[in-house]
Motif scaffolding. Sequence first.
Motif, PDB file in Angstrom:
ATOM      1  N   ASP A 383      15.131  -7.077   1.632  1.00  0.00           N
ATOM      2  CA  ASP A 383      14.033  -8.014   1.430  1.00  0.00           C
ATOM      3  C   ASP A 383      12.786  -7.244   0.982  1.00  0.00           C
ATOM      4  O   ASP A 383      12.452  -6.205   1.558  1.00  0.00           O
ATOM      5  N   PRO A 384      12.082  -7.759  -0.054  1.00  0.00           N
ATOM      6  CA  PRO A 384      10.947  -6.990  -0.595  1.00  0.00           C
ATOM      7  C   PRO A 384       9.826  -6.745   0.421  1.00  0.00           C
ATOM      8  O   PRO A 384       9.153  -5.713   0.341  1.00  0.00           O
ATOM      9  N   VAL A 385       9.613  -7.670   1.344  1.00  0.00           N
ATOM     10  CA  VAL A 385       8.573  -7.446   2.359  1.00  0.00           C
ATOM     11  C   VAL A 385       9.035  -6.362   3.336  1.00  0.00           C
ATOM     12  O   VAL A 385       8.290  -5.434   3.660  1.00  0.00           O
ATOM     13  N   GLU A 386      10.294  -6.468   3.770  1.00  0.00           N
ATOM     14  CA  GLU A 386      10.839  -5.477   4.702  1.00  0.00           C
ATOM     15  C   GLU A 386      10.809  -4.076   4.092  1.00  0.00           C
ATOM     16  O   GLU A 386      10.458  -3.098   4.758  1.00  0.00           O
ATOM     17  N   PHE A 387      11.185  -4.016   2.812  1.00  0.00           N
ATOM     18  CA  PHE A 387      11.223  -2.724   2.135  1.00  0.00           C
ATOM     19  C   PHE A 387       9.829  -2.095   2.116  1.00  0.00           C
ATOM     20  O   PHE A 387       9.663  -0.898   2.359  1.00  0.00           O
ATOM     21  N   ARG A 388       8.821  -2.933   1.870  1.00  0.00           N
ATOM     22  CA  ARG A 388       7.451  -2.412   1.842  1.00  0.00           C
ATOM     23  C   ARG A 388       6.990  -2.028   3.256  1.00  0.00           C
ATOM     24  O   ARG A 388       6.331  -1.006   3.431  1.00  0.00           O
ATOM     25  N   ILE A 389       7.342  -2.848   4.252  1.00  0.00           N
ATOM     26  CA  ILE A 389       6.952  -2.516   5.632  1.00  0.00           C
ATOM     27  C   ILE A 389       7.539  -1.158   6.020  1.00  0.00           C
ATOM     28  O   ILE A 389       6.868  -0.308   6.618  1.00  0.00           O
ATOM     29  N   GLN A 390       8.782  -0.969   5.617  1.00  0.00           N
ATOM     30  CA  GLN A 390       9.481   0.271   5.955  1.00  0.00           C
ATOM     31  C   GLN A 390       8.797   1.504   5.354  1.00  0.00           C
ATOM     32  O   GLN A 390       8.869   2.590   5.927  1.00  0.00           O
ATOM     33  N   ASN A 391       8.143   1.315   4.212  1.00  0.00           N
ATOM     34  CA  ASN A 391       7.541   2.458   3.511  1.00  0.00           C
ATOM     35  C   ASN A 391       6.016   2.463   3.533  1.00  0.00           C
ATOM     36  O   ASN A 391       5.385   3.300   2.881  1.00  0.00           O
ATOM     37  N   ALA A 392       5.415   1.510   4.250  1.00  0.00           N
ATOM     38  CA  ALA A 392       3.954   1.359   4.208  1.00  0.00           C
ATOM     39  C   ALA A 392       3.247   2.543   4.862  1.00  0.00           C
ATOM     40  O   ALA A 392       3.722   3.125   5.835  1.00  0.00           O
ATOM     41  N   ALA A 393       2.087   2.869   4.316  1.00  0.00           N
ATOM     42  CA  ALA A 393       1.225   3.872   4.932  1.00  0.00           C
ATOM     43  C   ALA A 393       0.650   3.307   6.222  1.00  0.00           C
ATOM     44  O   ALA A 393       0.567   2.085   6.409  1.00  0.00           O
ATOM     45  N   SER A 394       0.237   4.196   7.125  1.00  0.00           N
ATOM     46  CA  SER A 394      -0.393   3.756   8.369  1.00  0.00           C
ATOM     47  C   SER A 394      -1.384   4.832   8.804  1.00  0.00           C
ATOM     48  O   SER A 394      -1.549   5.849   8.111  1.00  0.00           O
ATOM     49  N   GLU A 395      -2.026   4.625   9.923  1.00  0.00           N
ATOM     50  CA  GLU A 395      -3.014   5.591  10.407  1.00  0.00           C
ATOM     51  C   GLU A 395      -2.368   6.967  10.512  1.00  0.00           C
ATOM     52  O   GLU A 395      -1.291   7.107  11.102  1.00  0.00           O
ATOM     53  N   GLY A 396      -2.983   7.958   9.909  1.00  0.00           N
ATOM     54  CA  GLY A 396      -2.427   9.313   9.944  1.00  0.00           C
ATOM     55  C   GLY A 396      -1.621   9.682   8.714  1.00  0.00           C
ATOM     56  O   GLY A 396      -1.320  10.857   8.496  1.00  0.00           O
ATOM     57  N   THR A 397      -1.268   8.681   7.879  1.00  0.00           N
ATOM     58  CA  THR A 397      -0.527   8.980   6.646  1.00  0.00           C
ATOM     59  C   THR A 397      -1.409   9.763   5.689  1.00  0.00           C
ATOM     60  O   THR A 397      -2.579   9.421   5.495  1.00  0.00           O
ATOM     61  N   ARG A 398      -0.834  10.770   5.075  1.00  0.00           N
ATOM     62  CA  ARG A 398      -1.558  11.447   3.992  1.00  0.00           C
ATOM     63  C   ARG A 398      -1.361  10.614   2.729  1.00  0.00           C
ATOM     64  O   ARG A 398      -0.247  10.416   2.265  1.00  0.00           O
ATOM     65  N   SER A 399      -2.467  10.105   2.193  1.00  0.00           N
ATOM     66  CA  SER A 399      -2.377   9.212   1.041  1.00  0.00           C
ATOM     67  C   SER A 399      -1.937   9.976  -0.193  1.00  0.00           C
ATOM     68  O   SER A 399      -2.070  11.204  -0.254  1.00  0.00           O
ATOM     69  N   SER A 400      -1.426   9.234  -1.175  1.00  0.00           N
ATOM     70  CA  SER A 400      -0.938   9.866  -2.406  1.00  0.00           C
ATOM     71  C   SER A 400      -2.075  10.518  -3.183  1.00  0.00           C
ATOM     72  O   SER A 400      -1.840  11.346  -4.050  1.00  0.00           O
ATOM     73  N   TYR A 401      -3.332  10.134  -2.897  1.00  0.00           N
ATOM     74  CA  TYR A 401      -4.458  10.745  -3.615  1.00  0.00           C
ATOM     75  C   TYR A 401      -5.202  11.767  -2.759  1.00  0.00           C
ATOM     76  O   TYR A 401      -6.248  12.268  -3.159  1.00  0.00           O
TER      77      TYR A 401
END
Lengths: 742, 286
Positions: A383-401
Amino acid sequence: MSLDTTYQGRNFRSVGTRPLRPDGVDKVTGRARYGADFNMPGQLVARILRSPHAHARIVRIDTSRAEALKGVKAVVTAADLPDLTEGDQGLFNTLENCMARTEVLYDGHAVAAVAAIDARVAKQALKLIEVEYEVLPHVTDVDMAARPDAPKANGTAPNIAKQTEFGHGDVDAGFARADVIVERSFLTEQTHQGYIEPHACVASCNSDGTAEMWVCTQGHFVYRQTCASLLGLDVSKLRVTSSEIGGGFGGKTHVWAEPVALALSRKAGRPVKLVMSREEVFRASGPTSATSIDVKIGATKDGRITAATAHLRYSNGPYADGWAEMGAMTSFACYDLENVKTVGSEILVNRPKVAAYRAPSAPMAAFAVESAVDELAQKLGIDPVEFRIQNAASEGTRSSYGPVYGPIGIGPTLEAAKAHDHMKAPLGPNQGRGMACGFWFNFGGQTCTDLNINADGTVTLAVGTVDVGGSRASLSLIAAEELGIDYKDVKAVVADTATLGYNDMTDGSRGTFSSSMATISAARNAIEVMRQRAALIWDIPVEDIDWEDGHAVARGENYGNLPPLSVADIAAEAGTTGGPIAGHSEIVADGAGVSFATHICDVEVDPETGSTRIKRYTVIQDAGKAVHPSYVEGQYQGGAAQGIGWALNEEYVYGEDGRLQNPGFLDYRIPVCSDLPMIDTQILEIPNPNHPYGVRGVGETSIVPPLAAIANAISNAVGVRMTHIPMSPPRILAALDREKAG
Amino acid sequence: MRYERPATIEDVTALLASGGEKSFVLAGGTDLLVRMKNDAFEADLIVDIKAIEGMSDVTRTADGFEIGAAVPCAALGENAELSRVWPGVVEAANLIGSTQIQGRCTISGNLCNASPAADSVPAMVAAGALARIAGPDGRRTVPVQDIPQGPGKTSLRKGEFIEAIVLPDPGPRSGDAYLRFIPRTEMDIAVVGVGVQLTLAEDGSIASARVALGAVGPKVIEATEAAETIIGTRLDQPALDALAAVCSEVSTPIADKRGTVDFRKQVVGVLAARAAKIAYQRAGED
């Protein structure tokens, strides 16, 4: 007193309510004064002569016949705007964009301007200006321009003007671990901010070397700075007053005709009014980039993204100061990625100099990335929402930029989407649903605010950030909240450049964020003064006085019989306790919390005509704290509405001759009311830890997901992946025919 | 520039006959004034026809309707009898521009503006409408499709203007319809437009039909071959397919900022079939 900006949490009394905006009645009765509503005695009317060529050398300009025409008071060319930029390339680009010097670089580039006693004479005068051009090869398409054999768009500068890279990890190793990889290329056409009010100003240069300007802008302090530099004026000698603004969306953060109006006024010795026509707005002011983007994303079978790359090419117009970097930074900002790399390229073309447009560069990047993410989820059967939840950034994530995130809203907006009724609603025939996420940085910046306590205890709040979306209402709520008084007792105004310290312009969703911080600080300073005045009135130590619910309150048993003093009580004694009472604040508003949104969209596509209707649209976005929820919702809806237009119909159409074919609202199709459903909104409030009330900017993120959400919805409705924005009916029908033909 | 507001048709034709090259008739002005404001030209003479008696009337005659050249499109929609007899023509007229524009614009003006994309013109052609022309040498009446000659060009001679559009009674068991394609939902200009008019025989088969196509050629196309494909049928699927195919075939569109050749050729067939279905249903209810 310096402000402690840490989020403190509180039970709000004013913030979060929905009072009428102070500028509302004037706007609905037509009384509000926009840029073109200002007039001065003896003012002249200006008109600009523009290039009919996409690229040409100016061999000769002869203005003598125009100057000789009765009623013409001044004619200016580049010769009247000498280069004072002293090696500042950005400023030079602005100067040359306002008035071509040796070459015209796009269809619509200004070459000369006249000021005359009325519009009829001014138009006649334009026809008398003789310009001899030597036409040069041109290029308007972003991919064509990037080819090695393409004509150079501007002098000898390479068309691939600037390249920026972001990311971390090892993408090759990441892709090697992927079970499924999606790799696709996407195109988006150039769009305009589409503000309803064209650029307008009145410029008045006086014989003593001072000048004034009344102008429609998102940043009058910035306009003052730029115009003073280009005209060779001391900043203090140019006073700029901003008008009400009929939309800006980034397009009114840059000067276009204002330095020309000043140059005309200086030459004519009279005030000059310059109002651009809609055609001029399209041909010569702020579009955003066209783009060509390659995306590659890989994931494991269980739905974990292993690597992601994007190469984003943004068309710039003829100058190397565009916004590709923002695209490269925002592309994968929603996700927690081990291996990621983005490259942003600025490509010079013979089109107008691009300007900021609401979350500049992010919507196109999100279109490409979120389309690929959707396709990847489909291929994985997740499911597209589940897939995004699974890969979403959160507090402490090093952002791509680069930076590491604090508390952020991407996860919560996705969870809210998952739980939303919209996700479960049934779809009819030819209908499809899509969703997408979006990110924007937000900005803080230099801010200066005055809060004056009037003799009757009411409050005047003078801010320097132009009100583009209801910020006077929001800032009045903030002042009322902090002082403990009623909203109706606060009047917020946007002060001119001579009466307040410097303010950055209203961009980066900073208006309410930064000015609310400054307002809180100014209010706290005013409270401090009022406590001191109460101490004098009561003749007790100031340390024994608290500020509660809009009153000075004597603390403790000893003063039990002293009735609290209201703001009005204290103001009434101002004359005998030390004079007028005010609070001031000068800050750099740091810590603008990043902002995330998730959008859900249902479309219906007519398979026989390729026509798309938006059936339902939901915006879910983190506001930190919604100061005035109606205007937060308005920002969410407005961004979605602009995104819908961009996704479906809006585009600059250039002919082989390099000329813009649709400089008007008939053939540049922004949505009309009946094109849009009521756009549903859901405000999430994840407090920004760096703002006393938890406020985040909300103005821009809402335009980031729509292109992708709609593209995903259409792709799901018709069963063909749409990769070219706008998804106009001819493009959809052609895609369906290609699919049928196999 | 000279502005005149004469009281008689004779004065109009005399003024137009003596006026310079840039002489224009003003009714609603929704094309003329916009072009003037955009500096497309400077007019020598403007003759406002709204002061002429009867010019703003819709008249029921023994064998049809006469629509004065200054009747705004909104007034057509408010005329119940006209809307009942010619719903397709009225719908087309009420698609032009916006509500505000419809309060001023006229079908005579729409015809004389000679835009290939004019909404009311294919509907009028399908309806068999006639244009009554007044000129210095008297009156003449021609089918409306004889007026436009190409983008911005008409067959009107020096001094002539259209004083009324005549819509004949269609007879029993008749219906008409107009559909257009626009990228938006309103406030737009036709990328393709199709008008269809049908009369049924007593057995419910199509006895006669007219099909007119807009925005797919330099001027409106009366698609006689397309109409023939459905005559004698009950508009079953093969008839609809044949209609669509012939409409696509006879169209000669250009590719421009509003649409490609392929798109227009494809969509003109789709809309023809859809408009025919509506007209057929209306004829059955008549």
